[in-house]
Enzyme design. Structure first.
Site, PDB file in Angstrom:
ATOM      1  N   ASP A 148     -45.407  14.709 -37.292  1.00 34.59           N
ATOM      2  CA  ASP A 148     -44.556  14.322 -38.411  1.00 34.59           C
ATOM      3  C   ASP A 148     -43.319  13.595 -37.894  1.00 34.59           C
ATOM      4  O   ASP A 148     -42.552  14.136 -37.097  1.00 34.59           O
ATOM      5  CB  ASP A 148     -44.133  15.571 -39.193  1.00 34.59           C
ATOM      6  CG  ASP A 148     -43.276  15.219 -40.397  1.00 34.59           C
ATOM      7  OD1 ASP A 148     -43.843  15.066 -41.495  1.00 34.59           O
ATOM      8  OD2 ASP A 148     -42.037  15.089 -40.251  1.00 34.59           O
ATOM      9  N   TYR A 165     -35.423   8.970 -38.282  1.00 31.51           N
ATOM     10  CA  TYR A 165     -35.311   9.771 -37.058  1.00 31.51           C
ATOM     11  C   TYR A 165     -35.106   8.880 -35.834  1.00 31.51           C
ATOM     12  O   TYR A 165     -34.587   9.334 -34.810  1.00 31.51           O
ATOM     13  CB  TYR A 165     -36.567  10.611 -36.814  1.00 31.51           C
ATOM     14  CG  TYR A 165     -36.919  11.623 -37.868  1.00 31.51           C
ATOM     15  CD1 TYR A 165     -36.043  11.951 -38.900  1.00 31.51           C
ATOM     16  CD2 TYR A 165     -38.151  12.269 -37.840  1.00 31.51           C
ATOM     17  CE1 TYR A 165     -36.399  12.877 -39.868  1.00 31.51           C
ATOM     18  CE2 TYR A 165     -38.507  13.197 -38.802  1.00 31.51           C
ATOM     19  CZ  TYR A 165     -37.634  13.491 -39.815  1.00 31.51           C
ATOM     20  OH  TYR A 165     -38.004  14.406 -40.765  1.00 31.51           O
ATOM     21  N   LYS A 169     -42.062   8.516 -43.011  1.00 30.21           N
ATOM     22  CA  LYS A 169     -41.326   8.545 -44.285  1.00 30.21           C
ATOM     23  C   LYS A 169     -40.503   7.288 -44.494  1.00 30.21           C
ATOM     24  O   LYS A 169     -39.950   6.727 -43.547  1.00 30.21           O
ATOM     25  CB  LYS A 169     -40.408   9.774 -44.316  1.00 30.21           C
ATOM     26  CG  LYS A 169     -41.115  11.077 -43.976  1.00 30.21           C
ATOM     27  CD  LYS A 169     -40.165  12.259 -43.951  1.00 30.21           C
ATOM     28  CE  LYS A 169     -40.839  13.475 -43.332  1.00 30.21           C
ATOM     29  NZ  LYS A 169     -40.911  13.397 -41.869  1.00 30.21           N
ATOM     30  N   HIS A 184     -38.735   9.814 -48.392  1.00 32.33           N
ATOM     31  CA  HIS A 184     -37.968  10.846 -47.697  1.00 32.33           C
ATOM     32  C   HIS A 184     -37.038  11.624 -48.634  1.00 32.33           C
ATOM     33  O   HIS A 184     -36.878  12.841 -48.498  1.00 32.33           O
ATOM     34  CB  HIS A 184     -37.165  10.208 -46.565  1.00 32.33           C
ATOM     35  CG  HIS A 184     -36.872  11.134 -45.442  1.00 32.33           C
ATOM     36  ND1 HIS A 184     -36.769  10.714 -44.134  1.00 32.33           N
ATOM     37  CD2 HIS A 184     -36.652  12.467 -45.400  1.00 32.33           C
ATOM     38  CE1 HIS A 184     -36.505  11.745 -43.354  1.00 32.33           C
ATOM     39  NE2 HIS A 184     -36.422  12.816 -44.105  1.00 32.33           N
TER      40      HIS A 184
END
Length: 314
Positions: free
Chosen positions: A47, A52, A77, A110
């Site tokens: 994931d 990120y 996402k 997200h």
């Protein structure tokens, strides 16, 4: 019941999502080695997310692992600055390019909150605050639906939505979300919300399965740490396992996927070492630990009221 670390769940698309995956938020410099360690350990569910900054590292690890793409389940996402319908497909392509993949197994929105469109992931206004946008998340989701036809993702879903928000998606959109990913752990169980997803055929992936392990959330001094919860520790000793492992199996036995994150190969292996089943009595003991305690709520930063109809105060 199959062993938790090998178990999969069937999504409403017909595909199967592994019960345990590796979360890749934070510690960007460690992610390539962490993902490679996880894949060697046996994880097949990874994931990640655009915000990120770990997609390139995840992609390198997947390539180095030599594991066939068909054996992996990869989630990423859509970030808040790419909610404009015209931005959605290019955003997914950027993600695929960074991962070095031809498709995702799952692409999530997200957050329901939209930021000002552009290349800055955290755009600000003249006062230095995050610049929001009034783009409707339903319009964003409808643009995501077209990605299924393109073959660039096998499934779509959402993350961090309230009940009212996801109910609107279910009622108004063409494709029911395959997955909703949000914060769940023994201190924030959201039982009624879980039933809503079950009734609508939406799989739940729980992030932060250990509660406030992430330093950014805070709350440690006030609430202590979930992994030190006396009930979880005691149940763990009974099975010769840690409280972390107990928390993961509890989530899986409730029918959810769990995505613990770690940069330590030892902890990554430990989180996967969950080939045991909790008794009904022990499950009920954990079910009584709910404190309705939410650690991740960026409503103030986002300028958007999140989780308005859900349990949990930050």
């Amino acid at each position: 019941m199959s062993q938790p670390n090998q178990k999969t769940y069937k999504l409403n698309t017909g595909a199967h999502i592994p019960a345990i995956g590796l979360g890749t938020w934070q510690d960007n410099d460690y992610q390539e080695n962490a993902v490679l360690a996880a894949l060697k350990t046996g994880y097949r569910h990874i994931d990640t997310a655009r915000c990120y900054g770990t997609e390139p590292a995840v992609g390198r690890a997947i390539k180095k692992s030599g594991i066939p793409r068909s054996e992996l389940f990869v989630t990423s996402k859509l970030w808040n600055n790419k909610h404009h319908p015209e931005d959605v497909a290019p955003a997914l392509q950027q993600t695929l390019d960074d991962l070095g993949l031809e498709y995702l197994d799952l692409f999530l929105m997200h957050w329901p909150a939209a930021f000002k469109s552009g290349d800055d992931p955290f755009p600000t206004d003249k006062n230095g605050k995050l610049a929001p946008s009034d783009i409707d998340y339903l319009d964003t989701y409808r643009a995501m639906e077209a990605l299924i036809t393109s073959g660039k993702t096998k499934a779509i879903g959402v993350s961090n939505f309230s009940k009212k928000e996801i109910q609107r998606i279910v009622e108004k959109a063409e494709i029911v979300p395959a997955v909703h990913q949000f914060e769940v752990h023994p201190w924030l169980q959201q039982t009624d919300f879980m039933k809503f997803h079950q009734d609508n055929g939406i799989h739940v992936t729980q992030y932060s399965p250990f509660g406030n392990q992430n330093e950014i959330y805070g709350g440690r001094e006030k609430h202590g740490q979930l992994v030190n919860d006396e009930t979880l520790v005691a149940i763990g000793k009974k099975y010769g396992k840690t409280s972390n492992q107990v928390a993961l199996v509890w989530g899986i036995q409730h029918g959810r996927s769990v995505i613990p994150k770690s940069k330590s190969p030892e902890r990554i292996a430990q989180n996967f070492d969950i080939a045991f089943t909790l008794s009904d009595d022990d499950m009920q003991k954990i079910d009584k630990l709910d404190k309705k305690l939410r650690f991740n709520d960026p409503s103030e930063d986002f300028g958007y009221k999140l989780y308005t109809d859900l349990d949990g105060k930050a």
